[in-house]
Design a protein around this motif. Structure first.
Motif, PDB file in Angstrom:
ATOM      1  N   VAL A 160       0.872  -1.179   0.000  1.00 21.64           N
ATOM      2  CA  VAL A 160       0.000   0.000   0.000  1.00 21.64           C
ATOM      3  C   VAL A 160       0.904   1.223   0.000  1.00 21.64           C
ATOM      4  N   LEU A 161       0.774   2.051  -1.024  1.00 24.48           N
ATOM      5  CA  LEU A 161       1.700   3.171  -1.200  1.00 24.48           C
ATOM      6  C   LEU A 161       1.514   4.249  -0.141  1.00 24.48           C
ATOM      7  N   ILE A 162       0.262   4.546   0.204  1.00 24.76           N
ATOM      8  CA  ILE A 162      -0.021   5.517   1.270  1.00 24.76           C
ATOM      9  C   ILE A 162      -0.948   4.823   2.273  1.00 24.76           C
ATOM     10  N   PRO A 163      -0.366   4.092   3.232  1.00 23.57           N
ATOM     11  CA  PRO A 163      -1.159   3.263   4.145  1.00 23.57           C
ATOM     12  C   PRO A 163      -2.284   4.012   4.861  1.00 23.57           C
ATOM     13  N   PHE A 164      -2.014   5.259   5.289  1.00 23.49           N
ATOM     14  CA  PHE A 164      -3.026   6.007   6.047  1.00 23.49           C
ATOM     15  C   PHE A 164      -4.312   6.154   5.243  1.00 23.49           C
TER      16      PHE A 164
END
Length: 201
Positions: A160-164
């Motif tokens: 996931v590139l941007i987990p948040f």
């Protein structure tokens, strides 16, 4: 009011794909000729199989309780659909490798997907018959998404590139489903009260 909860639930669910897209998932990164790839498939299957068997056991125990059986059938259906999605990706990756010795294996994974999706559709109809449609759809969609994501990370080494943002998207889906379930329960309770049937909610 009930109407506001329904609108809120659908609005939340509509916004979820935006966060999932912004979160981003890397392409599959696997080598289909390694034993680790096939071991990861077996390891992935452990949790869904336990989930399905546990749900079947609870259905046997609570056979007269539609409030529980309906969602359990939906959970089984969503889990099988998720397995089918993962098997499809596995078959595609194997066929994309262009290795002639693995073509039959890739086609077998796709065949298993077709059989599984057929079974999942039958179980889905059982969930509609034995429970509330709104709840069944919510449980099924949540199980389908979460288990498919689990498979993507475990088997295909997807990051996931941007987990948040991705986690926010998953949380939004769960929250939207909860709102819709509450709406469905309260709506049916209100309908029963209007018919003079005591409410269980």
């Amino acid at each position: 009011t009930l109407e506001k909860k329904e609108i809120l639930g659908f609005s939340i669910l509509i916004s979820a794909p935006i966060f999932l897209t912004l979160g981003g998932v890397s392409p599959p990164n696997v080598v289909v000729t390694t034993i680790e790839f096939y071991n990861s498939i077996l390891f992935f299957m452990i949790f869904p199989v336990i989930l399905i068997l546990g749900s079947i056991l609870l259905i046997k125990i609570k056979r007269n309780s539609n409030e529980i059986i309906g969602p359990l059938y939906a959970l089984i259906s969503g889990t099988i659909f998720a397995i089918g999605a993962v098997l499809t990706q596995i078959g595609v990756e194997i066929l994309k490798s262009g290795i002639s010795e693995l073509i039959i294996i890739g086609l077998l994974f796709l065949l298993f997907m077709l059989i599984g999706n057929t079974l999942a559709t039958v179980v889905q109809q059982l969930s509609f018959q034995r429970g509330k449609v709104g709840i069944a759809v919510s449980v099924q969609s949540a199980a389908n998404l979460l288990i498919a994501v689990y498979g993507g990370i475990l088997i295909f080494s997807q990051d996931v590139l941007i987990p948040f943002l991705f986690i926010v998207g998953l949380g939004i889906i769960l929250a939207g489903n909860i709102f819709l379930i509450q709406f469905q329960v309260r709506l049916e309770s209100k309908g029963n009260e209007s018919k003079g049937i005591p409410s269980k909610v």
